[in-house]
Design an enzyme around this catalytic site. Structure first.
Site, mmCIF file in Angstrom:
data_model
loop_
_atom_site.group_PDB
_atom_site.id
_atom_site.type_symbol
_atom_site.label_atom_id
_atom_site.label_comp_id
_atom_site.label_asym_id
_atom_site.label_seq_id
_atom_site.Cartn_x
_atom_site.Cartn_y
_atom_site.Cartn_z
ATOM 1 C CD GLU A 177 -1.364 -5.836 4.005
ATOM 2 O OE1 GLU A 177 -2.323 -6.066 4.762
ATOM 3 O OE2 GLU A 177 -0.758 -4.728 3.990
ATOM 4 N N GLY A 203 9.933 3.581 7.502
ATOM 5 C CA GLY A 203 10.959 2.684 6.995
ATOM 6 C C GLY A 203 12.122 2.461 7.932
ATOM 7 C CB ILE A 207 7.607 -12.081 12.010
ATOM 8 C CG1 ILE A 207 6.643 -13.258 12.127
ATOM 9 C CG2 ILE A 207 8.877 -12.509 11.285
ATOM 10 C CD1 ILE A 207 6.145 -13.781 10.810
#
Length: 432
Positions: free
Chosen positions: A69, A326, A353
């Protein structure tokens, strides 16, 4: 259409929900304590979960519960900062909070953004949160239904919007029969900024008003420039003459499928698999599973330094385990193809995506209800392969790529523009 908010049915349900939080609150603290044994950040800044903060008034509030999110929120947060707004982001998991702190470190240092825990689901915790930030409005990223958050925003006059929103088919069908109060609760939002016409129609059917089709903000998610460069170099170092398959965001319950696929493709010119578990707490567990299956495994932290430079001679292995946070674009840049995790569980696949942004053909498992948009469109466009079984997965791994980079780039370009559409819709809905 539902005539009022809250409905009598919802009032009864909210009373039970409130009682459950009061009675079960010790269990919630125990849950945080147990999670804190694996990740200490769960137990830090605990006063924030009770709504206690230094004031930063008239902020834009964005709730991004976890890592996915927050990543979808990044381009939107950047746009608000560019407008001169101050922003507070709320999170429930350490991965979401860390991402906000990493991406917006400079803005946090300058006092323009705060990344904090979302308050516990009590009326008084939200009252304290609202006093500290006096939000102009709130945006809840993706599909997050927090009853106290919704009702207290409504009570205090804080416009709360669903953003980047979708109503997954399984949730929609369940709300029609088993959980109608959840559908009633959605009417408490000030509006919905949704991904597609299908999602608009679903939200409208349960009585949500102020709906705008804004698309998917992740199509505009920034890519850290250094990670793809490092990924290309790592590919040349570890697998100059081998195909590379990245398994991104693998979740518990599907590891056996991927292990079977890896074992089935061993042999001459076998691919190097880059295996990236979704949760950091699974790194050690997944490494053990891979090794117990007879696979040769090296951890990213063992063979690359902090700057993603290879240490010594390149290891000859079956699997590079992505045990870092990350660095997803590093792992994606190494790949010829990307398998997006989650699709071999009933919880549904994660978003496609990010690999498409890297111009990588994507493979997803059978369950894509969580990513209907843009997965359905990507499958139709030929840039994503939808497999139904382990056998089909193995065939897709060995097949020639279904799409080339230009085809993927065209698909990607077609679906950009969500940030400006979102800002425009918010401006309209908050000035009526």
């Amino acid at each position: 259409m539902i005539a009022q908010f809250p409905t009598p049915r919802l009032r009864r349900w909210l009373s039970l929900y409130k009682a459950a939080w009061i009675i079960g609150f010790p269990l919630i603290l125990i849950y945080l304590w147990r999670r804190g044994q694996k990740d200490a950040l769960y137990l830090q800044h605990l006063k924030e979960r009770f709504g206690t903060h230094k004031p930063m008034p008239k902020s834009v509030w964005i709730h991004a519960v976890s890592l996915g999110e927050m990543r979808s929120a990044v381009p939107l947060v950047r746009a608000f900062l560019d407008r001169g707004e101050t922003v507070v982001t709320t999170h429930f998991t350490p991965t979401g909070r860390r991402e906000a702190e990493r991406v917006f470190a400079d803005e946090i240092a300058a006092g323009r953004l705060r990344a904090v825990w979302v308050p516990f689901e009590f009326r008084w915790t939200y009252a304290k949160f609202f006093r500290a930030f006096t939000p102009k409005y709130g945006l809840v990223m993706e599909v997050e239904i927090w009853p106290a958050m919704i009702t207290e925003c409504r009570r205090k006059g804080v416009p709360l919007f669903m953003c980047n929103a979708q109503y997954p088919s399984k949730s929609y069908e369940r709300d029609q029969t088993k959980t109608p109060a959840r559908a009633d609760l959605m009417r408490g939002f000030a509006g919905a900024l949704v991904k597609s016409a299908l999602q608009r129609d679903r939200f409208a059917s349960v009585g949500v008003t102020n709906i705008a089709i804004t698309g998917e903000t992740r199509f505009e998610q920034p890519i850290p420039a250094e990670l793809p460069v490092a990924g290309v170099a790592a590919r040349a170092w570890m697998a100059p003459d081998r195909p590379v398959i990245t398994i991104a965001s693998a979740v518990e319950g599907e590891d056996e499928v991927y292990i079977d696929a890896i074992k089935a493709t061993r042999g001459e010119n076998a691919p190097l698999f880059v295996y990236v578990p979704r949760k950091p707490e699974r790194f050690a567990e997944v490494a053990t599973m891979l090794r117990d299956a007879g696979l040769y495994v090296v951890n990213r932290t063992a063979c690359f330094d902090a700057f993603l430079q290879g240490r010594g001679n390149a290891p000859q292995v079956d699997v590079l385990l992505g045990d870092s946070i990350g660095e997803m674009y590093f792992y994606l840049a190494m790949a010829d193809k990307v398998i997006v995790g989650g699709g071999f569980t009933p919880y549904g696949a994660h978003n496609v995506i990010e690999p498409l942004a890297m111009k990588k053909p994507v493979i997803v498992g059978p369950d894509i209800h969580t990513i209907e948009y843009p997965a359905v469109e990507a499958i139709t466009a030929g840039v994503c392969t939808h497999v139904q079984s382990t056998a089909e997965l193995i065939n897709a791994i060995g097949a020639d790529p279904q799409a080339d980079p230009d085809q993927i780039d065209a698909f990607f370009t077609e679906h950009t523009g969500a940030v400006q559409k979102t800002l425009a819709a918010i401006d309209v809905f908050t000035t009526r």
